[in-house]
Design an enzyme around this catalytic site. Structure first.
Site, PDB file in Angstrom:
ATOM      1  N   CYS A 199      41.259  33.561  45.390  1.00 16.63           N
ATOM      2  CA  CYS A 199      42.441  32.851  44.906  1.00 16.63           C
ATOM      3  C   CYS A 199      42.171  31.361  44.754  1.00 16.63           C
ATOM      4  O   CYS A 199      42.657  30.732  43.806  1.00 16.63           O
ATOM      5  CB  CYS A 199      43.612  33.095  45.848  1.00 16.63           C
ATOM      6  SG  CYS A 199      44.153  34.824  45.904  1.00 16.63           S
TER       7      CYS A 199
ATOM      8  N   HIS B  96      46.551  39.749  44.615  1.00 15.26           N
ATOM      9  CA  HIS B  96      47.092  38.874  45.650  1.00 15.26           C
ATOM     10  C   HIS B  96      48.273  38.098  45.077  1.00 15.26           C
ATOM     11  O   HIS B  96      48.389  37.915  43.855  1.00 15.26           O
ATOM     12  CB  HIS B  96      46.024  37.906  46.148  1.00 15.26           C
ATOM     13  CG  HIS B  96      44.980  38.551  46.996  1.00 15.26           C
ATOM     14  ND1 HIS B  96      44.079  37.816  47.750  1.00 15.26           N
ATOM     15  CD2 HIS B  96      44.679  39.854  47.222  1.00 15.26           C
ATOM     16  CE1 HIS B  96      43.271  38.642  48.395  1.00 15.26           C
ATOM     17  NE2 HIS B  96      43.612  39.887  48.088  1.00 15.26           N
TER      18      HIS B  96
ATOM     19  N   GLU C 214      48.896  34.973  45.020  1.00 14.57           N
ATOM     20  CA  GLU C 214      48.505  33.791  44.247  1.00 14.57           C
ATOM     21  C   GLU C 214      48.041  34.168  42.842  1.00 14.57           C
ATOM     22  O   GLU C 214      48.392  33.508  41.862  1.00 14.57           O
ATOM     23  CB  GLU C 214      47.371  33.038  44.961  1.00 14.57           C
ATOM     24  CG  GLU C 214      47.716  32.559  46.357  1.00 14.57           C
ATOM     25  CD  GLU C 214      47.221  33.508  47.442  1.00 14.57           C
ATOM     26  OE1 GLU C 214      46.623  33.027  48.422  1.00 14.57           O
ATOM     27  OE2 GLU C 214      47.441  34.729  47.290  1.00 14.57           O
TER      28      GLU C 214
ATOM     29  N   CYS D  90      42.498  32.775  49.898  1.00 16.92           N
ATOM     30  CA  CYS D  90      41.154  33.290  50.126  1.00 16.92           C
ATOM     31  C   CYS D  90      40.213  32.687  49.067  1.00 16.92           C
ATOM     32  O   CYS D  90      40.668  32.019  48.134  1.00 16.92           O
ATOM     33  CB  CYS D  90      41.158  34.810  50.038  1.00 16.92           C
ATOM     34  SG  CYS D  90      41.437  35.428  48.353  1.00 16.92           S
TER      35      CYS D  90
END
Length: 205
Positions: A136, A103, A105, A133
């Protein structure tokens, strides 16, 4: 009287004599441009760009999200800022790297730790176009980030206050400041564009 006039004359030719002459000419020029017959329209000053504002840094995260969109990834972008300077930039690369944890992040945090030379990102701020999410958010807590700023909320899976709040969970050893909704419309528009395209592709299959 002659002596006083001579004194004034000497002052005008001294080191400070230029100042009244400059003021005089400027005032004359100003009086001319302020006449009603002046045809030059007034021009509003250019807006000041605050290079340390949430709006600016979210714009940099949006640039990363646009790169994700161009790569057919879910358009989420992130940047990490330390002392007013961007030290990491990343976008979703799950499909590219074949890695479910890639992701924006997560990739940005890894870059930021390398730039800082420490796994602790104390004093840093993460800007991300979509609410983090749970994965993260957990990484954010572990890296001791000071603040998280996100654009579009995620009611179904957002872990910064929408579905749950891991960033400020009372039993964890670190809690972050949270600011949501920064440039939300732009961040959400990219996500809607991506998922509309995915549905269109699925319809043609």
């Amino acid at each position: 009287m002659r002596q006083e006039a001579a004194g004034r004359g000497a002052g005008e030719h001294g080191s400070r004599g230029a100042e009244p002459r400059i003021t005089f000419h400027v005032s004359r020029f100003k009086s001319q441009i302020e006449r009603p017959s002046t045809l030059i329209p007034s021009v509003p000053p250019d807006p000041v760009i605050d290079l340390h504002s949430d709006h600016y840094f979210m714009g940099e995260a949006l640039r990363q999200a646009q790169r994700a969109l161009a790569a057919a990834e879910v358009p989420v972008g992130a940047v990490v800022v330390q002392e007013g300077r961007i030290i990491a930039r990343a976008y979703n690369q799950v499909e590219l790297l074949k890695d479910a944890t890639a992701h924006a992040e997560m990739l940005a945090l890894t870059q930021a730790q390398a730039a800082a030379g420490d796994w602790r990102l104390t004093g840093c701020t993460l800007y991300v176009t979509k609410e983090p999410c749970p994965m993260c958010a957990g990484a954010v807590v572990h890296t001791r980030l000071q603040r998280v700023v996100f654009g579009a909320a995620d009611p179904k899976a957002g872990a910064a206050g929408s579905a749950l709040n891991l960033l400020q969970f009372p039993t964890l050893n670190h809690r972050c400041e949270i600011t949501g909704g920064v440039r939300e419309a732009e961040c959400r528009a990219l996500l809607l564009q991506f998922f509309a395209g995915q549905r269109q592709k699925a319809g043609h299959c």
